[in-house]
Each structure stands twice: as structure tokens, then as C-alpha cells.
Write a protein that holds these residues in place. Structure first.
Motif, mmCIF file in Angstrom:
data_model
loop_
_atom_site.group_PDB
_atom_site.id
_atom_site.type_symbol
_atom_site.label_atom_id
_atom_site.label_comp_id
_atom_site.label_asym_id
_atom_site.label_seq_id
_atom_site.Cartn_x
_atom_site.Cartn_y
_atom_site.Cartn_z
ATOM 1 N N UNK A 134 0.835 -1.209 0.000
ATOM 2 C CA UNK A 134 0.000 0.000 0.000
ATOM 3 C C UNK A 134 0.864 1.250 0.000
ATOM 4 N N UNK A 135 1.906 1.263 0.812
ATOM 5 C CA UNK A 135 2.794 2.428 0.866
ATOM 6 C C UNK A 135 3.458 2.682 -0.491
ATOM 7 N N UNK A 136 3.749 1.616 -1.210
ATOM 8 C CA UNK A 136 4.351 1.757 -2.539
ATOM 9 C C UNK A 136 3.313 2.114 -3.611
ATOM 10 N N UNK A 137 2.032 2.093 -3.233
ATOM 11 C CA UNK A 137 0.986 2.368 -4.216
ATOM 12 C C UNK A 137 0.898 1.263 -5.257
ATOM 13 N N UNK A 138 1.188 0.041 -4.857
ATOM 14 C CA UNK A 138 1.231 -1.091 -5.794
ATOM 15 C C UNK A 138 -0.144 -1.431 -6.361
ATOM 16 N N UNK A 139 -0.149 -1.795 -7.644
ATOM 17 C CA UNK A 139 -1.377 -2.272 -8.292
ATOM 18 C C UNK A 139 -1.775 -3.653 -7.755
ATOM 19 N N UNK A 140 -0.911 -4.285 -6.969
ATOM 20 C CA UNK A 140 -1.218 -5.587 -6.388
ATOM 21 C C UNK A 140 -1.648 -5.478 -4.915
ATOM 22 N N UNK A 141 -1.760 -4.263 -4.426
ATOM 23 C CA UNK A 141 -2.086 -4.075 -3.007
ATOM 24 C C UNK A 141 -3.441 -4.696 -2.656
ATOM 25 N N UNK A 142 -4.413 -4.557 -3.554
ATOM 26 C CA UNK A 142 -5.735 -5.137 -3.269
ATOM 27 C C UNK A 142 -5.677 -6.656 -3.161
ATOM 28 N N UNK A 143 -4.939 -7.276 -4.074
ATOM 29 C CA UNK A 143 -4.797 -8.738 -4.039
ATOM 30 C C UNK A 143 -4.180 -9.202 -2.716
ATOM 31 N N UNK A 144 -3.154 -8.470 -2.293
ATOM 32 C CA UNK A 144 -2.498 -8.826 -1.026
ATOM 33 C C UNK A 144 -3.458 -8.598 0.143
ATOM 34 N N UNK A 145 -4.179 -7.488 0.113
ATOM 35 C CA UNK A 145 -5.108 -7.178 1.213
ATOM 36 C C UNK A 145 -6.224 -8.217 1.309
ATOM 37 N N UNK A 146 -6.622 -8.767 0.177
ATOM 38 C CA UNK A 146 -7.665 -9.809 0.199
ATOM 39 C C UNK A 146 -7.179 -11.029 0.992
ATOM 40 N N UNK A 147 -5.970 -11.484 0.705
ATOM 41 C CA UNK A 147 -5.405 -12.620 1.461
ATOM 42 C C UNK A 147 -5.146 -12.214 2.903
ATOM 43 N N UNK A 148 -4.676 -10.996 3.085
ATOM 44 C CA UNK A 148 -4.379 -10.506 4.436
ATOM 45 C C UNK A 148 -5.654 -10.534 5.285
ATOM 46 N N UNK A 149 -6.769 -10.139 4.698
ATOM 47 C CA UNK A 149 -8.048 -10.167 5.422
ATOM 48 C C UNK A 149 -8.373 -11.591 5.873
ATOM 49 N N UNK A 150 -8.160 -12.565 4.987
ATOM 50 C CA UNK A 150 -8.434 -13.970 5.333
ATOM 51 C C UNK A 150 -7.558 -14.454 6.489
ATOM 52 N N UNK A 151 -6.266 -14.154 6.387
ATOM 53 C CA UNK A 151 -5.330 -14.630 7.419
ATOM 54 C C UNK A 151 -5.604 -13.928 8.752
ATOM 55 N N UNK A 152 -5.866 -12.632 8.712
ATOM 56 C CA UNK A 152 -6.186 -11.885 9.936
ATOM 57 C C UNK A 152 -7.450 -12.448 10.596
ATOM 58 N N UNK A 153 -8.438 -12.782 9.778
ATOM 59 C CA UNK A 153 -9.684 -13.360 10.304
ATOM 60 C C UNK A 153 -9.396 -14.693 11.000
ATOM 61 N N UNK A 154 -8.651 -15.557 10.334
ATOM 62 C CA UNK A 154 -8.331 -16.875 10.906
ATOM 63 C C UNK A 154 -7.509 -16.733 12.182
ATOM 64 N N UNK A 155 -6.544 -15.832 12.164
ATOM 65 C CA UNK A 155 -5.669 -15.631 13.325
ATOM 66 C C UNK A 155 -6.468 -15.022 14.483
ATOM 67 N N UNK A 156 -7.304 -14.056 14.176
ATOM 68 C CA UNK A 156 -8.127 -13.412 15.208
ATOM 69 C C UNK A 156 -9.105 -14.403 15.830
ATOM 70 N N UNK A 157 -9.700 -15.254 15.013
ATOM 71 C CA UNK A 157 -10.636 -16.267 15.537
ATOM 72 C C UNK A 157 -9.925 -17.240 16.478
#
Lengths: 109, 109, 109, 109
Positions: free
Chosen positions: D57-80
Motif C-alpha cells: 500500500x505504501x508503494x501504491x502497488x497495483x497488487x495491493x488489493x490482491x495482497x489485502x484480500x489474502x491478508x483479510x483472510x489470514x487476519x480473520x483466521x488468526x483473530x478467531x
């Protein structure tokens, strides 16, 4: 070791990360840095995602495929950009990127 | 490529990172996880510093030696801890750590 | 949480990493990229070591001080380079780097 | 700065990474480490993907959304997983993970 099944993909990721980090530095030393800007920009991201992919595979993560899918995309984009430039560091980096893209795509399939 | 002179150290760092990530996961699956706690704790740090060292060498960084000096210390500590445990993943990780410690110490000298 | 004692240094590292990553991208979009080459080169390394330092402090690592010592050096060098350029992204990045250098130096002392 | 639009998500990622790294260390010091094994396993991955997401995100990457999608999944699993454990470090980490999951999901949308 558990990671043996991912060995060729892990290795491709590690090699690609090294080529990308090295290519970015070499690009910054070129006379016409502006022409290499897109290459440098993608090299940075490619090196980072390759190292994460290698780590997730080594950990046997259930998210390794998801990461490898994105890694394949970034490696492809980076390899295509590098391939446009005649400098040896770009040509060699392009090869490492395209090889890693194909390994990661197979892993993610 | 510029990084050729660091090739054996970069390779040792990449291999060590993979063994440490993999060893930590395997330790977490052992019956007696408590006995492996110190191993897991060091594996995490060792994998991280090894990946940074590989990246700094690939970039031709003027700070690569400083990083390799710390990397050698962490690899030594992690390898010594792993060597205490009979599990194959620990014994193989210990070897990768000690080899990397010696490569990084030579690089930092 | 255990990391409370390092809170201001961790925060400075996280902020600095974000400014460096962002500054590198902005530098690559400048008309005169060549003039920004050294800035881009140091931004990359600075972002990487800052993230490692934050992680080692959060883990309560016995090597956190060693990492912070190098991090202070790299932040100082990166901040000094950024400060030479008038672009807002460089000026703001210089501030973040110099603040992080001082936090890391205090932490390592 | 360019990254202002992602500011709350970047901050959530940085905070989550710190809580996960710290939680993993605290879990390793618990009497019953075996009970915390899954928590430690996910904490590692969550800290890593959060740092990558922040960087992209800081780099303004065009792949930031793709990474954030996986990040959301992992954060959800870890938080649960963290939420199942009474220890303060787990409860606080669960909050940081769930907040980051929601920020990343919004970012990826």
C-alpha cells in the motif's frame, strides 16, 4: 523435510528475489535511470512477494497457494518489463522471473 | 551479475531461512511443544534475518556486512539450540544454521 | 503487552518504513529519476531494516538492540540523502527517518 | 503523501503485525504451549502478510488489493484462533486481527 514437495518452487522464488534485488540496484546505476523506472518499481515488489512465497511454502501454510498465485502475476509482469531492456542484469532477471512465474502458477494450480 | 561474489553466502542464507521456517512448523506439531519453545522462538528470528541478509547482499548494500555479523550470531544461537533436539527437522536445521553462521562470519570479516 | 516499553521506537520504525516505501515510488515518478537514484537505493534498505527492527522489538528479541543500532545508521544515511531534495515526499521522509534514527539510537544505547 | 488514502489500513496492518509478533512470543512462554500451537502458527503468518500489505500500500502497488484480500483472510483466521484463549495477549491480538481483517476487506473491495 516437509517442504521437499515445494522444493523447486521455493528455490525459484529465492533465486528470483536475488535477481530482482540485484537488478534494481544495477538499474539505479544506469545512465538513463528514467528508462528503468518501471523495472525498478516492479523488481522491488517481485523480490518481496517471492520471499514471502518461499517462507509460506517452507512453513507449509494453507495460504501458500494464494500467495503463489499473486507471486506468479507479479513475476510475469516483472519479467515482461525486464525483457524489454538489453542490459545483462535485466535479461537474466527476466529469465529468473519467468521461470518463477511458471513454478508459482503450477504450485497454485 | 554483481551479486556473484556473495553467491555462497546468499545461498546459505536462503537455505537456512527455509529450514528454520520449516523446523518451526514441525516443532509446533511435536507432542512436547514446550520442549521446543526456544527452538521455535529462534527459528523465527533466524529465518527473518537470513532473508534480510540475502536481500542486502543481492542489493550490494554497504550495510550487508553489518547485517551478516548479526546474522552469524543468530544462526549460531539457533543452530546450537536445534542441535540439542533429536528430531530430524532440528538436526537438519542445525546443520543449515551452522553452515550459514560460518558463511556470514566469513562475509562480515 | 510486553512490547509497551518499545512502543515509541516500534511506531517510529513502522512510520519510517511507510514513508520510505512511498518516497521511493514517488522518486521513480520524478522527471529527473537519475538525481533521485541514491534516495531510491537507500529508501529500499531503510524500509526493510525498519520493518525487521519493529518485528524484533515486538518479539522481545535479545537481538533487537543490535538491529536497532544498524537501523539507526541506515535511517540517518537515508534521512540525510532525502533532506537534500526539495520534493515534499523527500522532505517528509527525511523527517521520519531522522526521528526513527534518534529513537533507534536511544533504544540501542 | 500518496499513501494517505490507505492510511487507516496501513496503520491497522502495522499494529496487527506488532500484536501478532508479540502474542507469538508470549504464547511460547505459557505453561501449556501445546494449547497455543495453532495460535503461534497463525501469528507468524499474520505478522508477515500484514507487513507486506503495509509495504505494498505504501508503494501504491497495483497488487495491493490482491495482497489485502489474502491478508483479510489470514487476519480473520488468526483473530478467531486468538479469541479462543483467555490470555490478555491473545484477547488483545484478536482485537487487532479482527480490526485489520475488516480494514483489509474494505480496501480489497
Amino acid at each position: 523435510m516437509e517442504f521437499e514437495k515445494y522444493k523447486s518452487c521455493i528455490e525459484a522464488c529465492n533465486v528470483c528475489a536475488v535477481y530482482c534485488d540485484s537488478c534494481a540496484t544495477a538499474c539505479l546505476q544506469e545512465d538513463d535511470v528514467k528508462m528503468m523506472a518501471e523495472c525498478i518499481r516492479l523488481d522491488r515488489q517481485c523480490a518481496q512477494i517471492c520471499r514471502l512465497a518461499a517462507s509460506f511454502m517452507a512453513q507449509g501454510s494453507e495460504y501458500a497457494k494464494d500467495i503463489c498465485r499473486i507471486c506468479a502475476d507479479i513475476c510475469k509482469a516483472c519479467g515482461d518489463e525486464c525483457a524489454k531492456h538489453d542490459a545483462e542484469h535485466c535479461q537474466e532477471c527476466a529469465k529468473a522471473c519467468h521461470h518463477c512465474a511458471s513454478e508459482c502458477a503450477a504450485m497454485a494450480a
